[in-house]
Design a protein around this motif. Structure first.
Motif, short mmCIF file in Angstrom:
data_model
loop_
_atom_site.label_atom_id
_atom_site.label_comp_id
_atom_site.label_asym_id
_atom_site.label_seq_id
_atom_site.Cartn_x
_atom_site.Cartn_y
_atom_site.Cartn_z
N PHE A 30 0.85 -1.19 0.00
CA PHE A 30 0.00 0.00 0.00
C PHE A 30 0.89 1.24 0.00
N ILE A 31 0.60 2.18 -0.89
CA ILE A 31 1.30 3.44 -0.96
C ILE A 31 0.32 4.54 -0.54
N TYR A 32 0.67 5.27 0.51
CA TYR A 32 -0.24 6.26 1.09
C TYR A 32 0.30 7.68 0.87
N VAL A 33 -0.61 8.62 0.61
CA VAL A 33 -0.21 10.02 0.41
C VAL A 33 -0.02 10.75 1.73
N GLY A 34 -0.66 10.28 2.77
CA GLY A 34 -0.57 10.91 4.09
C GLY A 34 -0.12 9.91 5.13
N VAL A 68 3.87 9.55 1.17
CA VAL A 68 4.63 9.55 -0.08
C VAL A 68 4.18 10.73 -0.93
N PRO A 69 5.08 11.65 -1.27
CA PRO A 69 4.68 12.78 -2.12
C PRO A 69 4.27 12.32 -3.51
N GLU A 70 3.32 13.02 -4.09
CA GLU A 70 2.90 12.71 -5.45
C GLU A 70 3.98 13.17 -6.43
N ALA A 74 6.83 9.16 -5.72
CA ALA A 74 5.86 8.07 -5.71
C ALA A 74 6.34 6.92 -6.59
N GLU A 75 6.86 7.25 -7.77
CA GLU A 75 7.33 6.19 -8.66
C GLU A 75 8.48 5.41 -8.02
N ARG A 76 9.37 6.08 -7.34
CA ARG A 76 10.46 5.39 -6.65
C ARG A 76 9.92 4.47 -5.56
N ALA A 77 8.94 4.95 -4.81
CA ALA A 77 8.38 4.14 -3.72
C ALA A 77 7.65 2.91 -4.25
N ILE A 78 6.87 3.09 -5.31
CA ILE A 78 6.13 1.97 -5.89
C ILE A 78 7.10 0.95 -6.49
N THR A 79 8.14 1.45 -7.19
CA THR A 79 9.14 0.57 -7.79
C THR A 79 9.84 -0.26 -6.72
N GLN A 80 10.23 0.38 -5.63
CA GLN A 80 10.90 -0.32 -4.54
C GLN A 80 10.02 -1.42 -3.98
N MET A 81 8.74 -1.14 -3.84
CA MET A 81 7.80 -2.14 -3.31
C MET A 81 7.68 -3.33 -4.26
N MET A 97 -1.20 8.54 -10.10
CA MET A 97 -1.67 7.87 -11.31
C MET A 97 -0.54 7.56 -12.30
N ASP A 98 0.16 8.57 -12.75
CA ASP A 98 1.19 8.35 -13.76
C ASP A 98 2.34 7.51 -13.21
#
Length: 357
Positions: A30-34, A68-70, A74-81, A97-98
């Motif tokens: 799960f990636i959270y914005v807050g 996680v900042p938009e 975010a792309e780095r965090a999602i990739t790492q996961m 989204m992107d």
């Protein structure tokens, strides 16, 4: 065979079995914005994650990253996961989204789910809640409860989701109180308690005695409590610490059942890319307790609207309705189609001010 060799063989077998069990687990990210303690939007997504753990037990492993900042972060965090072996990743903010699309291209065997977006792929689903249904119900309460006829609204970003919510709440407030006006402040954040508190304070000082919000912290309710004689509503979560007032009801996002369903689909091998937009009827949008400061007849009117929306008897965007410029949008009895709602970029007639570009 020596006793030592027996022990070594047993330990090796146990280690292999443990590894096999670990590999059998479905890993869900799960990636959270807050922060998970925001008391609002991210808090409820995390409650959904906890519901997954409770439902599946040791069949799943969940991981998350909060605040996680938009954008590129975010792309780095999602990739790492994904690199850490996640089978399914939920990214829970529109601004992801992107980043989610880009990461899904890099990891075609990983399943992705993006909340509130509209871009899909074979391994990327979208999901959202019909938050506007809940805002219609709160609009009824807000219209009845204001004494100054001035209702303040704290917007996050001027995207269709937020514009829909403003329109939905205004339409119902105006129906029950023709003298009502909406005053909107854009905070340009999903979660920033200081900015949210400043926005709420400014609206209160302008004479707005009811505050609605599409931001994620409890700061507006705290500001209202400090000022007194102002009511608020929980956003995304019940925000129950401010019951019975200033918070007199809430919109609660109930993500748990959806997360459980989608994790089960991955386990079963039946997961497919889908687009889900669920509301009150499906239980994804819940109206929180309407508390004592709200008169019983107003409470019953609001609950009747909730039930009518759930049954399909009533659609919150039903004509006659005009756009802000006075041009006709919906004829008598006509309802808005989902495509228009998903791309909504206009205010309805009666709302003052321009939508920021």
């Amino acid at each position: 065979m020596t006793f030592t060799r027996l022990l070594t063989g047993a330990a090796l077998a146990l280690g292999m079995a443990t590894t096999a069990i670990a590999e059998d687990k479905t890993k869900v990210g799960f990636i959270y914005v807050g922060p998970i303690g925001d008391g609002g939007y991210t808090y409820e997504h995390n409650q959904g994650r906890l519901a997954v753990e409770e439902h599946f037990g040791d069949k799943v492993e969940t991981v998350y990253q909060e605040s996680v900042p938009e954008g590129a972060d975010a792309e780095r965090a999602i990739t790492q996961m994904a690199l850490q072996g996640a089978d399914l990743i939920f990214t829970t903010s529109f601004g992801f989204m992107d980043a989610t699309v880009n990461t899904a291209k890099k990891f075609p065997k990983v399943k992705f789910e993006h909340a509130t977006g509209y871009k899909r792929a074979d391994n990327l689903s979208t999901y959202s809640a019909r938050f506007y249904e809940g805002r219609s119900v709160l609009g009824v309460i807000a219209g009845h409860m204001t004494k100054t006829n001035k209702i303040g609204y704290i917007g996050s970003y001027p995207i269709p989701e937020v514009i829909r919510g403003i329109n939905a709440a205004y339409i119902e407030a105006k129906k029950v109180n023709p003298d009502v006006e909406f005053n909107i402040i854009w905070a340009y954040t999903w979660f920033d308690p200081a900015k949210e508190a400043d926005a709420a304070t400014a609206l209160i000082e302008q004479g707005n005695d009811v505050i609605l919000q599409h931001t994620d912290s409890t700061a507006p309710s705290a500001a209202a409590k400090a000022k007194g004689d102002v009511i608020t509503f929980g956003q995304a979560s019940d925000m129950a610490e401010y019951k019975p007032e200033p918070r007199v009801s809430s919109i609660i996002d109930n993500w748990g059942p959806y997360y459980i369903e989608r994790v089960q689909a991955v386990m079963d091998g039946t997961w497919e890319s889908t687009d889900t937009w669920a509301g009150i009827d499906d239980g994804m949008v819940v109206i929180g307790e309407i508390t004592g400061p709200v008169p019983d007849d107003v409470k019953q009117e609001a609950l009747a609207m909730r039930d009518a929306i759930a049954s399909g008897e009533y659609h919150p965007f039903t004509g006659p309705l005009n756009k802000q410029d006075g041009s006709e949008w919906l004829k008598e009895g006509e309802t808005a189609d989902d495509a228009t709602l998903l791309g909504m970029n206009f205010y309805v007639e009666g709302i003052k001010g321009d939508i920021p570009q």
